[in-house]
Design a protein around this motif. Sequence first.
Motif, PDB file in Angstrom:
ATOM      1  N   ILE A  76     -10.680  34.900  14.443  1.00 57.19           N
ATOM      2  CA  ILE A  76      -9.853  33.979  13.656  1.00 57.19           C
ATOM      3  C   ILE A  76      -9.860  32.593  14.284  1.00 57.19           C
ATOM      4  O   ILE A  76     -10.023  31.574  13.589  1.00 57.19           O
ATOM      5  CB  ILE A  76      -8.412  34.521  13.531  1.00 57.19           C
ATOM      6  CG1 ILE A  76      -8.407  35.804  12.719  1.00 57.19           C
ATOM      7  CG2 ILE A  76      -7.495  33.473  12.908  1.00 57.19           C
ATOM      8  CD1 ILE A  76      -7.140  36.598  12.837  1.00 57.19           C
ATOM      9  N   LEU A  77      -9.698  32.526  15.591  1.00 54.82           N
ATOM     10  CA  LEU A  77      -9.707  31.233  16.281  1.00 54.82           C
ATOM     11  C   LEU A  77     -11.061  30.544  16.111  1.00 54.82           C
ATOM     12  O   LEU A  77     -11.120  29.328  15.873  1.00 54.82           O
ATOM     13  CB  LEU A  77      -9.376  31.415  17.762  1.00 54.82           C
ATOM     14  CG  LEU A  77      -7.926  31.807  18.056  1.00 54.82           C
ATOM     15  CD1 LEU A  77      -7.783  32.259  19.508  1.00 54.82           C
ATOM     16  CD2 LEU A  77      -6.976  30.660  17.744  1.00 54.82           C
ATOM     17  N   SER A  78     -12.138  31.299  16.213  1.00 57.61           N
ATOM     18  CA  SER A  78     -13.477  30.729  16.045  1.00 57.61           C
ATOM     19  C   SER A  78     -13.677  30.188  14.638  1.00 57.61           C
ATOM     20  O   SER A  78     -14.261  29.121  14.442  1.00 57.61           O
ATOM     21  CB  SER A  78     -14.549  31.773  16.353  1.00 57.61           C
ATOM     22  OG  SER A  78     -14.473  32.159  17.698  1.00 57.61           O
ATOM     23  N   ARG A  79     -13.183  30.926  13.644  1.00 55.28           N
ATOM     24  CA  ARG A  79     -13.292  30.453  12.254  1.00 55.28           C
ATOM     25  C   ARG A  79     -12.497  29.169  12.047  1.00 55.28           C
ATOM     26  O   ARG A  79     -12.973  28.239  11.399  1.00 55.28           O
ATOM     27  CB  ARG A  79     -12.800  31.525  11.287  1.00 55.28           C
ATOM     28  CG  ARG A  79     -13.764  32.664  11.123  1.00 55.28           C
ATOM     29  CD  ARG A  79     -13.250  33.650  10.110  1.00 55.28           C
ATOM     30  NE  ARG A  79     -14.156  34.786  10.023  1.00 55.28           N
ATOM     31  CZ  ARG A  79     -13.822  35.965   9.552  1.00 55.28           C
ATOM     32  NH1 ARG A  79     -12.599  36.185   9.109  1.00 55.28           N
ATOM     33  NH2 ARG A  79     -14.695  36.930   9.501  1.00 55.28           N
ATOM     34  N   LEU A  80     -11.279  29.121  12.568  1.00 56.23           N
ATOM     35  CA  LEU A  80     -10.461  27.918  12.426  1.00 56.23           C
ATOM     36  C   LEU A  80     -11.104  26.737  13.150  1.00 56.23           C
ATOM     37  O   LEU A  80     -11.056  25.605  12.665  1.00 56.23           O
ATOM     38  CB  LEU A  80      -9.046  28.167  12.938  1.00 56.23           C
ATOM     39  CG  LEU A  80      -8.187  29.081  12.055  1.00 56.23           C
ATOM     40  CD1 LEU A  80      -6.894  29.466  12.778  1.00 56.23           C
ATOM     41  CD2 LEU A  80      -7.884  28.407  10.732  1.00 56.23           C
TER      42      LEU A  80
END
Length: 132
Positions: free
Chosen positions: A56-60
């Motif tokens: 999720i952090l990588s996508r954001l």
Amino acid sequence: MDAATPVVVRQGRRRPSGALEGEVLAALQRAGIPLTPREVQATLPGELTYSTVVTILSRLHGKEVLTRTPRGRAYAYAPLTDEAGLAARRMHKILDGRTDREVVLTRFADGLDEADAALLRQLLSDGLPRPR
């Protein structure tokens, strides 16, 4: 499977699309400081795996919503801006992808309620304030 075999429909605990991203972003905004994936994981309710939080952090980060800086063997993530700034960035991104900007802006303004239209007129006539 025969007709006597019952069909089991699982009621998963799956969140709506984008809900996890929203929860992670809200956790980072509440923290007010950059957090590692492990720190983000600790602030969220439920049992999200570390790899899910990292994804999720990588996508954001890929959506240019978060910055990241190395901290030890991980990255620490922080929001680029507040919620209003993120909404404005999304609006800009949509507008930037259009060749018919005048039509899009006209339809947007036409769809505003009277109070929002008056506020927009005031902002444009007074000169837009620069966010702090």
